[in-house]
Design a protein around this motif. Structure first.
Motif, short mmCIF file in Angstrom:
data_model
loop_
_atom_site.label_atom_id
_atom_site.label_comp_id
_atom_site.label_asym_id
_atom_site.label_seq_id
_atom_site.Cartn_x
_atom_site.Cartn_y
_atom_site.Cartn_z
N UNK A 12 20.10 -25.78 -29.23
CA UNK A 12 19.94 -24.52 -29.97
C UNK A 12 19.25 -23.47 -29.09
N UNK A 13 18.23 -23.90 -28.36
CA UNK A 13 17.55 -23.00 -27.44
C UNK A 13 18.50 -22.55 -26.33
N UNK A 14 19.29 -23.47 -25.81
CA UNK A 14 20.24 -23.14 -24.75
C UNK A 14 21.25 -22.11 -25.20
N UNK A 33 8.91 -22.32 -30.84
CA UNK A 33 8.14 -21.39 -31.68
C UNK A 33 8.49 -19.94 -31.35
N UNK A 34 8.68 -19.64 -30.07
CA UNK A 34 8.98 -18.27 -29.65
C UNK A 34 10.24 -17.74 -30.33
N UNK A 35 11.25 -18.58 -30.50
CA UNK A 35 12.51 -18.14 -31.09
C UNK A 35 12.66 -18.56 -32.55
N UNK A 36 11.60 -19.12 -33.12
CA UNK A 36 11.62 -19.47 -34.54
C UNK A 36 12.60 -20.56 -34.91
N UNK A 37 12.82 -21.51 -33.99
CA UNK A 37 13.74 -22.60 -34.26
C UNK A 37 13.07 -23.66 -35.12
N UNK A 38 13.87 -24.35 -35.90
CA UNK A 38 13.37 -25.42 -36.75
C UNK A 38 13.77 -26.77 -36.17
N UNK A 39 12.82 -27.67 -36.09
CA UNK A 39 13.11 -29.02 -35.60
C UNK A 39 12.46 -30.01 -36.55
N UNK A 40 13.27 -30.96 -37.01
CA UNK A 40 12.77 -31.91 -37.99
C UNK A 40 11.88 -32.98 -37.39
#
Length: 236
Positions: A199-201, A178-185
């Motif tokens: 993606x976070x890494x 959530x902090x970096x606004x990533x999308x996970x299905x």
């Protein structure tokens, strides 16, 4: 038979092909001084039957490679292991691996050997890496008599170290997503969790380079310093 022999875990019976493949696995190397972009990383996620390191089992494996500074979608690994005796419990329900999926899973030894061939000599990134490392080590020992030697780096430590101004209440994977606004299905699915952790890494490795940490060895040394400071603060 002596008492010590009885207590010693039995070595699994392996056929000649498996022994040959185990012998051909590359020896893991120490973290290097090459650039972070040049380093091949493997991002790993395990779904397990619970959190007990001595009793619970690995049920599924997801992994993806980061190479040349990007996720290499041609290098992905996903296996559900054959665990027909696994009973349905809250942990199993979270990741949706029901009895049918586990009964239809791959031979654990074969899947674990394929995973080690996929990892090769690369360092491993995982969120809460010590847990995955210890669960994988026990699974490899039990199924293949193989000792895990790969270097593991904890993404759950990298994130707060590189983002000291970010204060999160729980600081779990979902919080950093959530902090970096990533999308996970789909969460709590090994391959999806490995993907979003990768993606976070990538974000964190980019931050590390901007902070003049441009090699895996530099990153590891900074992590050691960060842990020591954290321990000292908690001891006051």
């Amino acid at each position: 038979m002596s008492l010590f022999a009885w207590l010693r875990p039995a070595t699994p019976a392996l056929d000649e092909d498996v022994r040959r493949r185990l012998a051909q696995l590359p020896r893991p190397t120490a973290l290097s001084v090459q650039s972070l972009r040049e380093q091949r990383w493997v991002v790993l996620d395990l779904e397990t039957s619970g959190l007990n390191l001595n009793r619970d089992q690995v049920l599924s494996i997801g992994a993806v490679a980061i190479e040349d500074g990007a996720i290499d979608f041609s290098q992905q690994f996903e296996r559900t292991l054959h665990r027909p005796a696994q009973k349905t419990n809250p942990s199993v329900l979270i990741h949706g691996l029901g009895p049918d999926a586990l009964a239809a899973g791959c031979d654990p030894g074969g899947a674990l050997l394929e995973l080690m061939e996929f990892i090769g000599d690369s360092p491993v990134l995982a969120f809460h890496a010590p847990f995955d490392q210890r669960m994988l080590a026990r699974a490899l020992k039990d199924s293949l008599g193989y000792r895990l030697q790969q270097v593991f780096v904890d993404v759950a430590e990298l994130a707060p170290m590189l983002n000291p101004d970010t204060v999160l209440r729980e600081a779990g994977l979902d919080d950093w997503i959530a902090r970096f606004g990533l999308q996970v299905g789909e969460r709590h699915h090994a391959s999806a969790d490995a993907q979003v952790t990768a993606e976070l890494a990538l974000i964190l490795l980019s931050q590390a380079r901007r902070q003049q940490l441009d090699s895996p060895l530099q990153l590891s040394l900074r992590l050691q310093q960060w842990r020591r400071r954290k321990t000292q603060l908690h001891s006051w």
